[in-house]
Scaffold this motif. Sequence first.
Motif, PDB file in Angstrom:
ATOM      1  N   THR A  53       8.957  -6.746  61.196  1.00  0.00           N
ATOM      2  CA  THR A  53       9.202  -5.028  60.322  1.00  0.00           C
ATOM      3  C   THR A  53      10.249  -4.988  59.474  1.00  0.00           C
ATOM      4  O   THR A  53      11.482  -5.343  59.839  1.00  0.00           O
ATOM      5  N   GLU A  54      10.236  -4.451  57.928  1.00  0.00           N
ATOM      6  CA  GLU A  54      11.214  -4.641  57.638  1.00  0.00           C
ATOM      7  C   GLU A  54      11.204  -2.958  56.855  1.00  0.00           C
ATOM      8  O   GLU A  54      10.337  -2.337  56.477  1.00  0.00           O
ATOM      9  N   ILE A  55      12.514  -2.571  56.248  1.00  0.00           N
ATOM     10  CA  ILE A  55      12.811  -1.393  55.748  1.00  0.00           C
ATOM     11  C   ILE A  55      13.454  -1.191  54.557  1.00  0.00           C
ATOM     12  O   ILE A  55      14.561  -1.884  54.370  1.00  0.00           O
ATOM     13  N   TYR A  56      12.779  -1.427  53.583  1.00  0.00           N
ATOM     14  CA  TYR A  56      13.537  -0.752  52.326  1.00  0.00           C
ATOM     15  C   TYR A  56      14.334  -0.309  51.921  1.00  0.00           C
ATOM     16  O   TYR A  56      13.522   0.989  51.830  1.00  0.00           O
ATOM     17  N   TYR A  57      15.368   0.461  51.356  1.00  0.00           N
ATOM     18  CA  TYR A  57      15.666   1.801  50.487  1.00  0.00           C
ATOM     19  C   TYR A  57      16.404   0.995  49.569  1.00  0.00           C
ATOM     20  O   TYR A  57      17.602   0.343  49.337  1.00  0.00           O
ATOM     21  N   ILE A  58      16.302   1.876  48.181  1.00  0.00           N
ATOM     22  CA  ILE A  58      16.514   1.534  47.564  1.00  0.00           C
ATOM     23  C   ILE A  58      17.826   1.925  46.771  1.00  0.00           C
ATOM     24  O   ILE A  58      18.031   3.498  46.840  1.00  0.00           O
ATOM     25  N   LEU A  59      19.171   0.878  46.407  1.00  0.00           N
ATOM     26  CA  LEU A  59      20.029   2.078  46.322  1.00  0.00           C
ATOM     27  C   LEU A  59      20.174   2.102  43.981  1.00  0.00           C
ATOM     28  O   LEU A  59      20.584   3.481  43.501  1.00  0.00           O
ATOM     29  N   THR A  78      14.243   6.028  47.183  1.00  0.00           N
ATOM     30  CA  THR A  78      12.802   5.567  47.393  1.00  0.00           C
ATOM     31  C   THR A  78      13.165   4.112  48.936  1.00  0.00           C
ATOM     32  O   THR A  78      14.123   3.547  49.154  1.00  0.00           O
ATOM     33  N   ALA A  79      11.988   4.720  49.955  1.00  0.00           N
ATOM     34  CA  ALA A  79      12.577   3.870  51.360  1.00  0.00           C
ATOM     35  C   ALA A  79      10.944   3.514  51.460  1.00  0.00           C
ATOM     36  O   ALA A  79      10.075   4.394  51.583  1.00  0.00           O
ATOM     37  N   VAL A  80      10.979   2.260  52.054  1.00  0.00           N
ATOM     38  CA  VAL A  80       9.421   1.854  52.510  1.00  0.00           C
ATOM     39  C   VAL A  80       9.737   1.372  53.606  1.00  0.00           C
ATOM     40  O   VAL A  80      10.628   0.572  53.890  1.00  0.00           O
ATOM     41  N   LEU A  81       8.215   1.597  54.783  1.00  0.00           N
ATOM     42  CA  LEU A  81       8.263   0.686  55.825  1.00  0.00           C
ATOM     43  C   LEU A  81       7.481  -0.383  55.344  1.00  0.00           C
ATOM     44  O   LEU A  81       6.303   0.050  55.371  1.00  0.00           O
TER      45      LEU A  81
END
Length: 112
Positions: A53-59, A78-81
């Motif tokens: 599982t990945e969590i992306y957080y746009i910087l 923006t955060a994406v699971l």
Amino acid sequence: MKYQLLHLDDVPLTPCPCGTTRRAFVDDPDQTASLHVVTTSGEARTHYHKRLTEIYYILEGEGQMELDGQTFTVRPGTAVLIKPLCRHRLIGDMKFLNVPVPAFDPDDEWFD
């Protein structure tokens, strides 16, 4: 040891389907999680994971996130699971944090 501390600037850049990344904590024997700082340019290669599982957080930057064929606008904050088997990629020039759980495993990176 119950902790690790490092400076991501000391971690070498590695190519990845999204662009380039600095991967922290991938060598932890417990493989709890890892932390990646990823820079994209243009279109990332669509891929998926069977276990991660990945969590992306746009910087930084703005663009599009493609998730199982649907496209969404992303920007800083923006955060994406992203759960296992979800095909995904970023489109645009961005910098983001990626937290894979469990820790990143290069053998769990799949392409159609």
